[in-house]
Design an enzyme around this catalytic site. Sequence first.
Site, PDB file in Angstrom:
ATOM      1  CG  HIS A 167       6.114 -14.847 -13.250  1.00 11.56           C
ATOM      2  ND1 HIS A 167       6.912 -15.892 -14.204  1.00 11.56           N
ATOM      3  CD2 HIS A 167       7.083 -14.112 -12.601  1.00 11.56           C
ATOM      4  CE1 HIS A 167       8.240 -15.705 -13.512  1.00 11.56           C
ATOM      5  NE2 HIS A 167       8.253 -14.683 -12.774  1.00 11.56           N
ATOM      6  CB  CYS A 267       6.706 -17.824 -20.184  1.00 13.80           C
ATOM      7  SG  CYS A 267       5.654 -17.766 -18.990  1.00 13.80           S
TER       8      CYS A 267
HETATM    9  N1  ARG Z   1      10.265 -22.275 -14.340  1.00 14.73           N
HETATM   10  C1  ARG Z   1      10.216 -20.934 -14.600  1.00 14.73           C
HETATM   11  C2  ARG Z   1      10.227 -20.119 -13.224  1.00 14.73           C
HETATM   12  O1  ARG Z   1       9.410 -20.523 -12.583  1.00 14.73           O
HETATM   13  C3  ARG Z   1       9.063 -20.420 -15.653  1.00 14.73           C
HETATM   14  C4  ARG Z   1       9.310 -19.037 -15.848  1.00 14.73           C
HETATM   15  C5  ARG Z   1       7.692 -18.826 -16.800  1.00 14.73           C
HETATM   16  N2  ARG Z   1       8.049 -17.467 -17.147  1.00 14.73           N
HETATM   17  C6  ARG Z   1       7.053 -16.492 -17.141  1.00 14.73           C
HETATM   18  N3  ARG Z   1       7.173 -15.217 -17.667  1.00 14.73           N
HETATM   19  N4  ARG Z   1       5.941 -16.752 -16.273  1.00 14.73           N
HETATM   20  O2  ARG Z   1      10.680 -18.974 -13.198  1.00 14.73           O
END
Ligand code: ARG
Length: 274
Positions: A167, A267
């Site tokens: 991300h 996150c």
């Molecule tokens: N386990 C989640 C996923 O992989 C973690 C998300 C983390 N969020 C972020 N904004 N990077 O989707």
Amino acid sequence: MRVPTTRRYLMCAPRFFAVEYVINPWMDPSQPVSAERAVAQWTELRDTYRRLGHTVEEIDPQPGLPDMVFAANSGTVIDGRVLGSRFRAPQRTAEAEHFRRWFTEHGYRDITMPEKINEAEGDFAWTGKLLLAGTGFRTDPAAHAEAQETLGVPVVSLNLVDPRYYHLDTALFVLAEATDTTSAQIAYYPAAFSAGSQRVLARLFPDAVLATAADAECFGLNGVSDGRNVVLPLEATALAERLVARGYAPVMVDISELRKAGGGPKCCTLEIRK
Ligand code: ARG
């Protein structure tokens, strides 16, 4: 002296936190995780924001949605306009509707649900003038054009190339917003981006704070800044020192349990901009 601005955040307690599936390289279901410890770390993060003078709203967590704590993935809000989310992983699909309902129930009238895969602030970062938009692992590049049209803000697409930094918010964050492009300040980890995207970032943000591999590995780029106070994972000590040299005030928090799902402070934090 940097000037903070008061923020409004939406967060979701990790009461049903778990690592039960693998959708990023940080997740390992064979490792023990504690929802109790996650809640304690999350509570400390929420209370840190409140101590800094910010408003934190909470959405009820739902059983069976262990990643719902990562609220940043469920909405991008600019000038009161809400662009919801559409998750890539089927395990997270249902989260989007809970957040849509929260915005509806809290008086938001301008809400659009995206047609393209769009993991919201996970892949979108607002500089005050531009919406930096990541793609490569989660958000569909076509969602960038959709965001530009829906939110009415210029979007700059950036390609992510390292699966650990799946991300945009794991590789880049905004330290200080500004309405003119040149004076917004960001921090980022260059190696997470394609060569072309690195050149775009260098051109737009020549004064950026460049993070090292070690800063990135502890989720140091998943910081949350109010323009002065920068909430960071407590391991991000080298990055913190560089931020102090630039006039910022790091505030360190323990997110070790949440990191087991591939998440950090940002996150967990959806910013509601009006
Ligand atoms: N386990 C989640 C996923 O992989 C973690 C998300 C983390 N969020 C972020 N904004 N990077 O989707």
